[in-house]
Structure formats: structure tokens, C-alpha cells
Design a protein around this motif. Structure first.
Motif, PDB file in Angstrom:
ATOM      1  N   TRP A   1       0.808  -1.216   0.000  1.00  0.00           N
ATOM      2  CA  TRP A   1       0.000   0.000   0.000  1.00  0.00           C
ATOM      3  C   TRP A   1       0.843   1.269   0.000  1.00  0.00           C
ATOM      4  N   VAL A   2       2.049   1.228   0.600  1.00  0.00           N
ATOM      5  CA  VAL A   2       2.895   2.420   0.625  1.00  0.00           C
ATOM      6  C   VAL A   2       3.319   2.820  -0.780  1.00  0.00           C
ATOM      7  N   TRP A   3       3.652   1.818  -1.620  1.00  0.00           N
ATOM      8  CA  TRP A   3       4.025   2.133  -3.008  1.00  0.00           C
ATOM      9  C   TRP A   3       2.807   2.608  -3.796  1.00  0.00           C
ATOM     10  N   SER A   4       1.652   1.993  -3.551  1.00  0.00           N
ATOM     11  CA  SER A   4       0.436   2.434  -4.240  1.00  0.00           C
ATOM     12  C   SER A   4       0.162   3.901  -3.968  1.00  0.00           C
ATOM     13  N   ALA A   5       0.462   4.333  -2.733  1.00  0.00           N
ATOM     14  CA  ALA A   5       0.214   5.727  -2.355  1.00  0.00           C
ATOM     15  C   ALA A   5       1.320   6.649  -2.836  1.00  0.00           C
ATOM     16  N   SER A   6       2.572   6.325  -2.502  1.00  0.00           N
ATOM     17  CA  SER A   6       3.680   7.256  -2.754  1.00  0.00           C
ATOM     18  C   SER A   6       4.014   7.387  -4.238  1.00  0.00           C
ATOM     19  N   LEU A   7       3.948   6.274  -4.981  1.00  0.00           N
ATOM     20  CA  LEU A   7       4.282   6.353  -6.406  1.00  0.00           C
ATOM     21  C   LEU A   7       3.280   7.203  -7.168  1.00  0.00           C
ATOM     22  N   ARG A   8       2.034   7.187  -6.714  1.00  0.00           N
ATOM     23  CA  ARG A   8       1.044   8.048  -7.370  1.00  0.00           C
ATOM     24  C   ARG A   8       1.498   9.504  -7.337  1.00  0.00           C
ATOM     25  N   TYR A   9       1.966   9.958  -6.173  1.00  0.00           N
ATOM     26  CA  TYR A   9       2.328  11.368  -6.047  1.00  0.00           C
ATOM     27  C   TYR A   9       3.675  11.675  -6.686  1.00  0.00           C
ATOM     28  N   LEU A  10       4.524  10.665  -6.827  1.00  0.00           N
ATOM     29  CA  LEU A  10       5.749  10.866  -7.599  1.00  0.00           C
ATOM     30  C   LEU A  10       5.390  11.108  -9.059  1.00  0.00           C
ATOM     31  N   PHE A  11       4.487  10.280  -9.600  1.00  0.00           N
ATOM     32  CA  PHE A  11       4.046  10.478 -10.978  1.00  0.00           C
ATOM     33  C   PHE A  11       3.297  11.798 -11.137  1.00  0.00           C
ATOM     34  N   MET A  12       2.504  12.166 -10.138  1.00  0.00           N
ATOM     35  CA  MET A  12       1.795  13.445 -10.207  1.00  0.00           C
ATOM     36  C   MET A  12       2.767  14.607 -10.286  1.00  0.00           C
ATOM     37  N   ALA A  13       3.845  14.542  -9.498  1.00  0.00           N
ATOM     38  CA  ALA A  13       4.845  15.612  -9.541  1.00  0.00           C
ATOM     39  C   ALA A  13       5.460  15.716 -10.930  1.00  0.00           C
ATOM     40  N   LEU A  14       5.743  14.568 -11.539  1.00  0.00           N
ATOM     41  CA  LEU A  14       6.318  14.566 -12.889  1.00  0.00           C
ATOM     42  C   LEU A  14       5.318  15.104 -13.907  1.00  0.00           C
ATOM     43  N   PHE A  15       4.073  14.645 -13.816  1.00  0.00           N
ATOM     44  CA  PHE A  15       3.046  15.077 -14.767  1.00  0.00           C
ATOM     45  C   PHE A  15       2.817  16.584 -14.684  1.00  0.00           C
ATOM     46  N   PHE A  16       2.659  17.095 -13.461  1.00  0.00           N
ATOM     47  CA  PHE A  16       2.345  18.513 -13.309  1.00  0.00           C
ATOM     48  C   PHE A  16       3.547  19.406 -13.594  1.00  0.00           C
ATOM     49  N   THR A  17       4.734  18.909 -13.344  1.00  0.00           N
ATOM     50  CA  THR A  17       5.923  19.663 -13.750  1.00  0.00           C
ATOM     51  C   THR A  17       5.951  19.827 -15.260  1.00  0.00           C
ATOM     52  N   ALA A  18       5.662  18.731 -15.975  1.00  0.00           N
ATOM     53  CA  ALA A  18       5.636  18.780 -17.438  1.00  0.00           C
ATOM     54  C   ALA A  18       4.523  19.697 -17.939  1.00  0.00           C
ATOM     55  N   ILE A  19       3.364  19.619 -17.315  1.00  0.00           N
ATOM     56  CA  ILE A  19       2.229  20.456 -17.722  1.00  0.00           C
ATOM     57  C   ILE A  19       2.559  21.936 -17.550  1.00  0.00           C
ATOM     58  N   ILE A  20       3.127  22.281 -16.401  1.00  0.00           N
ATOM     59  CA  ILE A  20       3.438  23.682 -16.125  1.00  0.00           C
ATOM     60  C   ILE A  20       4.548  24.187 -17.054  1.00  0.00           C
ATOM     61  N   LEU A  21       5.547  23.343 -17.301  1.00  0.00           N
ATOM     62  CA  LEU A  21       6.610  23.725 -18.238  1.00  0.00           C
ATOM     63  C   LEU A  21       6.045  23.994 -19.628  1.00  0.00           C
ATOM     64  N   PHE A  22       5.163  23.110 -20.077  1.00  0.00           N
ATOM     65  CA  PHE A  22       4.573  23.253 -21.413  1.00  0.00           C
ATOM     66  C   PHE A  22       3.625  24.444 -21.470  1.00  0.00           C
ATOM     67  N   LYS A  23       2.863  24.641 -20.399  1.00  0.00           N
ATOM     68  CA  LYS A  23       1.823  25.667 -20.390  1.00  0.00           C
ATOM     69  C   LYS A  23       2.382  27.064 -20.123  1.00  0.00           C
ATOM     70  N   SER A  24       3.338  27.161 -19.164  1.00  0.00           N
ATOM     71  CA  SER A  24       3.757  28.484 -18.701  1.00  0.00           C
ATOM     72  C   SER A  24       5.253  28.746 -18.787  1.00  0.00           C
ATOM     73  N   GLY A  25       6.050  27.698 -18.980  1.00  0.00           N
ATOM     74  CA  GLY A  25       7.480  27.903 -19.156  1.00  0.00           C
ATOM     75  C   GLY A  25       8.300  27.697 -17.895  1.00  0.00           C
ATOM     76  N   LEU A  26       9.620  27.724 -18.063  1.00  0.00           N
ATOM     77  CA  LEU A  26      10.547  27.446 -16.975  1.00  0.00           C
ATOM     78  C   LEU A  26      10.503  28.506 -15.882  1.00  0.00           C
ATOM     79  N   LYS A  27      10.294  29.771 -16.268  1.00  0.00           N
ATOM     80  CA  LYS A  27      10.274  30.842 -15.270  1.00  0.00           C
ATOM     81  C   LYS A  27       9.175  30.631 -14.238  1.00  0.00           C
ATOM     82  N   GLU A  28       7.976  30.266 -14.689  1.00  0.00           N
ATOM     83  CA  GLU A  28       6.882  30.067 -13.745  1.00  0.00           C
ATOM     84  C   GLU A  28       7.181  28.878 -12.834  1.00  0.00           C
ATOM     85  N   LEU A  29       7.801  27.843 -13.381  1.00  0.00           N
ATOM     86  CA  LEU A  29       8.145  26.693 -12.556  1.00  0.00           C
ATOM     87  C   LEU A  29       9.146  27.098 -11.472  1.00  0.00           C
ATOM     88  N   ARG A  30      10.132  27.917 -11.844  1.00  0.00           N
ATOM     89  CA  ARG A  30      11.093  28.404 -10.849  1.00  0.00           C
ATOM     90  C   ARG A  30      10.400  29.256  -9.795  1.00  0.00           C
TER      91      ARG A  30
END
Length: 310
Positions: free
Chosen positions: A32-61
């Protein structure tokens, strides 16, 4: 209000994949720990990519800078609202099927009202009536599937979900209060970055990381297999990106506590979608008359929110 309810139900459909996929991973022996923690690791990757694509590196910084400026707040809000909530949900999957967790999770409708009251909000009496209808429907769905009393399942499968029902709205409400500057004991985070739902989700996701690290160190789970990694990535996409994004977008559109309560109440639709998903993909039994009665009460409660909350 109709728009808010529609968005909430759509998010409920995506949220329901969590319960179906978590049950599938539990049946396959995934920790269950991997089921929980890996979800949020993938979420961090997904949303980082979304923000980079949508708003650019400056907004991410700038976003990481905002996290550092209020890191204690984000760790508390994200640790409770995302971390505590989902750790408890995944733990319960070892003891209860997905539809039971989805149904019990609907207590968040009532829990949300207590959370709002904790922050000084009040409601007309009809709000409690609508919420009571939904909660009674949830109870009927649960009772219809109980064959015999099992204290272990109740304590390990039910109580953690009830606790999670308070964690999720509490974490989200912390962010809402801080963003709107409504609470003296919370920081007033008046940043244009928080106008984006994606940014808020990434901040709360990052805030949940300390909890995941602690849980992994404490439980020392065996390495996840490829199936669990794939399933957690799907949960992250459907529930973490689509469902959470739509849900928080609807909450951001809410202009008062009554509308916020209405949006939160739409999450009761998850039990309907979870039951359908269990029947179609996991071979769950078709619900009986008590379950159908409960589902009807849930739908009636949601309809009242739409009709009388304008």
C-alpha cells in the motif's frame, strides 16, 4: 451551481478509478505504501511537465520559490490533504473492496461541513438535510454488502477511510483560506501563481513528499513490480491530474461556503462509478435493492444541491 455540480460529478468519475485500481493492486500483492507514494511521484512529474509546457521554466522556478517561502504551510497542507488522505485510502484497500472504500469515503460530505465550521463558516439548515440524504444513501450501500460483522475489517478498512474523509477537505480548505486571506493564523499567500489549479496541485504534491519518505523508511516495503508502477501511473493521470484538476477548478469557481459544500458533495458520485467499475473490470456482484435505494438517495441529494443552491 449547475456548472459546479457538473464539474464535480465529472471529477468523481475520474476519482473512482482510484478505488478500482487500488483494489486491483491489493489483489496482486502490491504494498500500500508504493500504491500511495508512487502516485504522487508520478503526479509531480506530470504537473511539472504540464506547467513547463503551459507556462514555461520561469513560472516553474517561481513556483518552487513560492514553496520555499511557505514550506511549512505546504508540508502541512499537502501532508494532510494529499499525503494523509491517500495513505489511509491505500492502507484500507488491503482490508476492504474498492466499492466499500468508495462508499465509506462519501462521509467526506459530512466531514467537509465540520471542516467549514471549524474555519468559521455557517450554513442554512437545508445544507445539512441534503448532506444527510447523501450520507444515508452511503450507509445503505455499505449495509447492503455486509454479510457478517468483522471488527478487524471495520477497524482496518473503515476507520482509516473515515479519517481520510476529514484529511482531504481539511488540506484543501487550508489552501483556500490561505489563498483568500480569510484566517489570521494562516499565511496570506496572495500570489498570482495560485490562480492556476495546476500550480496548487504541484505545491500540495511537493508538500506530501516528506510523509512518503517517512512511510517508506518505517515500513521498508519490497520493491514494486511493473504492474504496480503502471497502475499507480494511471491513478496519477486519471485521479491525480484529471480528477483533482477538475475538482479544484470547481472549488476555485465557488464564491461562498454553500457552493463549496455543493462541490464537495458531488464526490458522492464516486461510489456509483466505483460500483460500475468493479462490476465491469473486477467481477463484483450487481448491487441489490438496498444498494440501488442508497444510490437513488445520493442522486436525490445531489439534485437538491443543484436545484436549491442557486
Amino acid at each position: 451551481m449547475f456548472k459546479l455540480i457538473s464539474l464535480g460529478i465529472l471529477s468523481g468519475a475520474f476519482f473512482s478509478t482510484t478505488f478500482v485500481l487500488n483494489e486491483a493492486m491489493s489483489l496482486e500483492g502490491g504494498h500500500w505504501v508504493w500504491s500511495a507514494s508512487l502516485r504522487y511521484l508520478f503526479m509531480a512529474l506530470f504537473f511539472t511537465a504540464i506547467i513547463l509546457f503551459k507556462s514555461g521554466l520561469k513560472e516553474l522556478r517561481d513556483l518552487f520559490g513560492l514553496f520555499r517561502s511557505h514550506w511549512k504551510f505546504w508540508i502541512i497542507a499537502g501532508g494532510i490533504g494529499f499525503g494523509g488522505f491517500y495513505a489511509l485510502i491505500c492502507f484500507s484497500a488491503n482490508f476492504s473492496p474498492g466499492w466499500v472504500i468508495a462508499a465509506t469515503w462519501q462521509f467526506t460530505v459530512v466531514a467537509s461541513l465540520f471542516i467549514f465550521m471549524m474555519f468559521g463558516h455557517s450554513f442554512p439548515k437545508r445544507i445539512w438535510f441534503f448532506s444527510s440524504l447523501i450520507f444515508i444513501g452511503v450507509v445503505l450501500v455499505n449495509l447492503s454488502h455486509i454479510e457478517k460483522f468483522d471488527l478487524k475489517i471495520l477497524l482496518s478498512g473503515g476507520l482509516p477511510v473515515l479519517a481520510a474523509a476529514f484529511c482531504y477537505p481539511f488540506g484543501n480548505q487550508l489552501v483556500w483560506e490561505a489563498t483568500n486571506g480569510n484566517h489570521k493564523k494562516l499565511p496570506n499567500i496572495n500570489s498570482p501563481l495560485l490562480h492556476s489549479v495546476f500550480n496548487k496541485i504541484l505545491l500540495m504534491t511537493l508538500g506530501s513528499f516528506p510523509l512518503w519518505i517517512v512511510l517508506v523508511l518505517i515500513t521498508r516495503p519490497p520493491a514494486p513490480d511493473l504492474s504496480q508502477i503502471l497502475n499507480t501511473s494511471l491513478v496519477a493521470l486519471f485521479s491525480g491530474v484529471f480528477a483533482t484538476g477538475i475538482f479544484l477548478f470547481a472549488r476555485n469557481l465557488a464564491s461562498n461556503s454553500n457552493e463549496l459544500a455543493g462541490v464537495d458533495a458531488t464526490q458522492s458520485s464516486e461510489v456509483i462509478f466505483a460500483l460500475l467499475g468493479g462490476i465491469l473490470f473486477l467481477g463484483s456482484e450487481v448491487p441489490g435493492i438496498e444498494s440501488l435505494t442508497g444510490l437513488m438517495l445520493i442522486l436525490i441529494g445531489l439534485t437538491f444541491f443543484v436545484k436549491y443552491q442557486k
